[in-house]
Design a protein around this motif. Structure first.
Motif, short mmCIF file in Angstrom:
data_model
loop_
_atom_site.label_atom_id
_atom_site.label_comp_id
_atom_site.label_asym_id
_atom_site.label_seq_id
_atom_site.Cartn_x
_atom_site.Cartn_y
_atom_site.Cartn_z
N THR A 47 -41.29 69.91 13.30
CA THR A 47 -41.30 68.62 12.65
C THR A 47 -41.15 68.50 11.16
OG1 THR A 47 -43.49 69.05 13.16
CG2 THR A 47 -42.61 67.94 14.81
N ARG B 68 -58.08 65.74 1.68
CA ARG B 68 -58.25 64.87 3.21
C ARG B 68 -59.67 64.81 3.45
NH1 ARG B 68 -54.17 65.43 8.23
NH2 ARG B 68 -55.62 65.70 9.75
N PRO C 116 -59.30 64.90 12.00
CA PRO C 116 -59.10 66.06 12.92
C PRO C 116 -57.59 66.56 12.81
CG PRO C 116 -58.93 64.07 14.40
CD PRO C 116 -59.13 63.62 12.99
N ILE D 47 -54.49 69.37 13.93
CA ILE D 47 -53.85 69.91 15.17
C ILE D 47 -54.14 71.57 15.36
CG2 ILE D 47 -51.47 70.26 16.31
CD1 ILE D 47 -50.76 67.37 15.24
N HIS E 69 -52.19 75.04 16.45
CA HIS E 69 -51.03 75.51 16.93
C HIS E 69 -51.08 76.91 17.66
CE1 HIS E 69 -49.96 72.64 13.80
NE2 HIS E 69 -48.72 72.49 14.09
N THR F 171 -63.03 66.91 21.54
CA THR F 171 -61.56 67.04 21.89
C THR F 171 -60.86 67.85 20.89
OG1 THR F 171 -60.96 64.93 20.87
CG2 THR F 171 -61.28 64.79 23.21
N ARG G 299 -50.70 72.17 19.95
CA ARG G 299 -49.35 72.01 20.39
C ARG G 299 -48.77 73.50 20.21
NH1 ARG G 299 -44.49 71.14 17.21
NH2 ARG G 299 -44.78 71.24 14.94
N PRO H 50 -52.67 70.78 9.41
CA PRO H 50 -51.92 69.47 9.20
C PRO H 50 -50.55 69.51 8.38
CG PRO H 50 -53.48 69.78 7.49
CD PRO H 50 -53.36 71.09 8.27
N SER H 51 -49.80 68.27 8.39
CA SER H 51 -48.67 68.36 7.63
C SER H 51 -48.99 68.83 6.20
CB SER H 51 -48.16 66.87 7.59
OG SER H 51 -49.07 65.93 7.31
N SER I 226 -44.89 65.27 15.46
CA SER I 226 -45.08 65.55 16.61
C SER I 226 -45.54 64.07 17.36
CB SER I 226 -45.83 66.57 17.30
OG SER I 226 -47.20 66.54 16.92
N ARG J 81 -49.93 58.80 18.77
CA ARG J 81 -48.96 58.65 17.57
C ARG J 81 -47.53 58.89 18.34
NH1 ARG J 81 -49.11 63.35 12.94
NH2 ARG J 81 -48.31 64.37 14.71
N SER K 178 -56.43 57.04 17.33
CA SER K 178 -56.74 58.42 16.74
C SER K 178 -57.23 58.51 15.61
CB SER K 178 -55.28 59.02 16.54
OG SER K 178 -55.45 60.37 16.52
N GLY L 56 -57.12 59.93 12.94
CA GLY L 56 -56.12 60.13 11.59
C GLY L 56 -55.19 59.06 11.39
O1 TXA Z 1 -45.88 67.65 13.97
C1 TXA Z 1 -47.00 67.54 13.62
O2 TXA Z 1 -47.66 67.42 14.31
C2 TXA Z 1 -47.17 68.29 12.45
C3 TXA Z 1 -46.87 69.87 12.39
C4 TXA Z 1 -47.55 70.54 11.09
O3 TXA Z 1 -47.24 70.34 13.46
N1 TXA Z 1 -48.85 68.21 11.99
C5 TXA Z 1 -49.33 67.02 11.79
O4 TXA Z 1 -50.80 67.19 11.60
O5 TXA Z 1 -48.55 65.90 11.71
P1 TXA Z 1 -51.51 65.82 10.90
O6 TXA Z 1 -52.87 66.66 10.31
O7 TXA Z 1 -50.81 65.48 9.62
O8 TXA Z 1 -51.66 64.80 11.95
C6 TXA Z 1 -52.41 65.12 13.19
C7 TXA Z 1 -52.55 63.88 13.95
C8 TXA Z 1 -53.58 62.89 13.27
O9 TXA Z 1 -52.89 61.55 13.62
C9 TXA Z 1 -54.83 63.13 14.02
O10 TXA Z 1 -55.54 61.83 13.96
C10 TXA Z 1 -54.20 63.37 15.48
O11 TXA Z 1 -53.24 64.36 15.29
N2 TXA Z 1 -55.51 64.18 15.97
C11 TXA Z 1 -55.92 65.54 15.59
N3 TXA Z 1 -56.82 65.76 16.41
C12 TXA Z 1 -57.02 64.95 17.16
C13 TXA Z 1 -58.11 64.68 18.28
N4 TXA Z 1 -59.06 65.57 18.58
N5 TXA Z 1 -58.13 63.31 18.88
C14 TXA Z 1 -57.24 62.53 18.51
N6 TXA Z 1 -56.38 62.44 17.54
C15 TXA Z 1 -56.32 63.64 16.92
#
Ligand code: TXA
Ligand code: MG
Length: 342
Positions: A40, A63, A68, A70, A72, A122, A126, A147-148, A186, A200, A233, A235
Motif C-alpha cells: 500500500t 503522532r 492506534p 496497525i 503487521h 481491540t 494485517r 503506521p504509514s 489498506s 477506512r 476509527s 485515527g
Molecule cells: O496500508 C496501511 O494500512 C498502512 C501500511 C503501512 O500497512 N498503514 C497505515 O497505518 O495506514 P496508519 O497508522 O497510518 O493508519 C492506521 C489506521 C488508522 O485509521 C487507525 O485509526 C486505524 O487504522 N486503527 C488502528 N487500530 C485500530 C483499532 N484498534 N480500532 C480502530 N481503528 C484502528
C-alpha cells in the motif's frame, strides 16, 4: 529528539538482498525503527511487543498516542496470536484477501502493549503481500507495528524519497524497494459488532467484502449510521492525508463547476497545480494527467501530490473521480486532502 544517522538501502522489490533484510530484522529486534515498503504505502515499523520501541514511532511521526497502530504479521496464524477472538468473518476475509491490503479490527490479545492500540481493547492486524515486508517479518520473527511512514496528518509515502524527506534523521534504516504498487492505505474493517463495518475505505471495496461476508453495517454518526454501530476509527481524523497546498475539488461534469473552477484559479494568485482526469483546464501550469482506472489512479495519487508540493503549489485543483465503489477509497483520500490543507 536527537538526530539519528539514517541509512537508505535499495533492494530488489521481488528478491530483496538477505543481508539488508537481516539488518532490518536486527534493528527491529533491538528496538529500533525501520521504514519499509508494503504493497500500500511505506510503513514505519517497530517490534509490536516492545512498548519502548513502539513509543519511538509516535515520537518520530509526532503522532498523538491516542492514535492506534496497525500490527503487521506474516500469516493468519500469527494474526490469531495477537487477537483474543477469531470470528468466522475474520477467517473468511483472511482466506479471501490475505496477504493483501486489508486490515481487521478485533479484540486484542492481552500480550499486545497498550501503546500499540492506544489503550483500546481491540487491535488492528494485517498480513501484507509485499515481498520485502514479508521477508522482514519472517526474519524478525515478531509482529511489526507500523503506521504509514509520514509525519502526522501529512501525505503517506509511496516512495522511499518521501520517507527520507519526512523522517530522515528519525529512523535507523529506510529500505527502498521503489514505488509501492497499491498506493493508498489498506481497507480497515471492524469485525466486533453484529455487522462488519468499514472504518477506512481502501482498494478492497465494500461490494468485494460483502461478496465474502454478507451485508456490512454503517459507522455510527455516518451518513446512514445508527448509534449502536462501532465508533469511527480513532485515527480517522478529518485532517489527514493532506499535502502542503490547499486542495480544491471540482466536478468536471457540471458547467457551473467549470466556471467556478476558473474563478478559483484566477483568485488563487500563487502557484496552481491540478490533477485531472479529463482535458478540462489546459491553462494550469502544473497539471498532472491522472489515469481513469481506479487501481492506477490509487498507485499514482500520493506521488502526484508530493510532486505538486515539491513544485511549491499553493493550490491544487483536483477533478473529482467517479462515485462508484471502486473509487470510494480514492474519493475518501481526496475529500480528506481538501479538508486538511494548511
Ligand atoms: O496500508 C496501511 O494500512 C498502512 C501500511 C503501512 O500497512 N498503514 C497505515 O497505518 O495506514 P496508519 O497508522 O497510518 O493508519 C492506521 C489506521 C488508522 O485509521 C487507525 O485509526 C486505524 O487504522 N486503527 C488502528 N487500530 C485500530 C483499532 N484498534 N480500532 C480502530 N481503528 C484502528
Ligand atoms: Mg497514516
Amino acid at each position: 529528539m536527537t538526530a539519528k544517522q539514517t541509512s537508505l538501502v535499495r533492494v530488489d522489490p521481488e528478491r530483496p538482498d538477505p543481508s539488508v533484510v537481516g539488518r532490518a530484522a536486527d534493528i527491529l529486534r533491538r528496538g529500533g525503527l525501520v521504514a519499509f515498503p508494503t504493497e500500500t504505502v511505506y510503513g514505519l515499523g517497530a517490534n509490536a511487543r516492545d512498548p519502548d520501541a513502539v513509543r519511538k514511532i509516535f515520537a518520530a511521526k509526532e503522532r498523538p498516542t491516542s492514535d492506534p497502530l496497525i500490527v503487521h504479521v506474516l500469516d493468519t496464524e500469527a494474526a490469531r496470536a495477537v487477537t483474543a477472538e477469531w470470528p468466522e468473518t475474520a477467517q473468511r476475509l483472511a482466506a479471501a484477501f490475505w496477504p493483501g491490503p486489508l486490515t481487521l479490527v478485533l479484540p486484542k490479545h492481552g500480550d499486545i502493549p497498550e501503546i500499540v492500540t492506544a489503550g483500546l481493547d481491540t487491535v488492528a492486524v494485517r498480513v501484507p503481500s509485499h515481498p520485502v515486508a514479508r521477508a522482514i517479518l519472517a526474519a524478525a520473527g515478531v509482529p511489526i507495528a507500523a503506521p504509514s511512514a509520514n509525519r502526522f496528518t501529512e501525505l503517506s509515502p509511496t516512495r522511499a524519497e518521501h520517507v527520507a524527506r519526512a523522517l530522515g534523521g528519525r529512523v535507523d534504516l529506510i529500505v527502498d524497494a521503489g514505488p509501492t504498487p497499491v498506493g493508498i492505505e489498506s481497507t480497515v474493517v471492524d469485525l466486533r459488532g453484529p455487522l462488519p463495518v468499514v472504518l477506512r475505505p481502501g482498494t478492497i471495496s465494500a461490494p468485494a467484502l460483502a461478496a465474502v461476508i454478507g451485508p456490512l453495517g454503517a459507522i455510527a454518526g455516518g451518513p446512514s449510521g445508527d448509534d449502536t454501530a462501532p465508533r469511527r476509527s480513532p485515527g480517522m481524523r478529518e485532517r489527514h492525508y493532506a499535502p502542503q497546498a490547499q486542495v480544491y475539488l471540482f466536478d468536471a461534469s457540471t458547467r457551473d463547476e467549470a466556471a467556478r473552477l476558473g474563478r478559483v484559479r484566477d483568485a488563487a494568485g500563487g502557484t496552481v497545480g491540478a490533477l485531472l482526469l479529463s482535458d478540462i483546464d489546459s491553462t494550469v501550469r502544473h497539471r498532472i494527467a491522472m489515469p481513469d482506472d481506479p487501481a492506477l489512479y490509487a498507485r499514482a495519487l500520493y506521488a502526484a501530490l508530493h510532486t505538486l508540493d515539491e513544485r511549491g503549489c499553493d493550490l491544487v485543483l483536483i477533478e473529482l473521480t467517479p462515485d462508484t465503489p471502486a473509487w470510494t477509497g480514492i474519493r475518501d483520500r481526496l475529500t480528506r486532502a481538501a479538508r486538511g490543507g494548511s
